[in-house]
Design an enzyme around this catalytic site. Sequence first.
Site: not given
Length: 249
Positions: A43, A124, A128, A171, A175, A177-179, A208
């Site tokens: 990230e 980014s 999707h 999502h 902020d 969301n990935g972790r 990704y």
Amino acid sequence: MNFTKLDNLKAKLDSHRPLSADVVKNLHDDLVLRWTYHSNAIEGNTLTLQETKVALEGITVGGKTLREHFEAINHKEAILFIEKLASSDELLSEHTINQIHSLILKNIDDENKGKYRKTNVIISGAEHKPPQSIDVPSKMENFIKEYEQKKNRFHAIELAAWVHIEFVAIHPFIDRNGRTSRLLMNSELIKAGYPPVVINVEDRLEYYKALDTAHITGDSTLFLELMKKVSEKSFEPYFYVLGISNDSF
């Protein structure tokens, strides 16, 4: 998809359980460091592996932002939290998800921690597009309902992958969301007795691409193949410290 090799690796590891306290601590310390470093690096966190180790020991690294230090410290706390949840066999819920996200954003963005986003977002570099913010609460409610339907029907690897893919597709937060998704994914693996997986920052592009393909086409094959690869690798530290070979699997 066939998970026989991973099932065999797990059976091999299970045959050596319970592991000694010293072995468990050594493996856990290494896992927490690598997991934290790579998940943050994916990230954009610029702490190196060794700098992450120092930050987790409570020492400030010169030239690095306070935010990056908190990202490391918070991630470790979130790992400990999901391990506690897994040990109590607590089911995945919106409440626990919000608790995990709150830990990730603590001292970084207290205003938004544990709260669903109120604005629309674009991921980014991804094709999707997540649902509009107004739909997030209902999407998350359905996410949990689907999870409850799938948890006893899916293989552990498949369920963990599904949790990650579906959560990131929604999502739900502005902020982190990935972790959060990688923590949720590993929570499912821990519950099932599998070692948590670490997706290396070097595999970021493959990661990704696999996610975006699953979101756009509905085909999760690429992501499952990545999961199988990183899951197989997750057994290596265990077998190394135990002095056994996994070459036959």
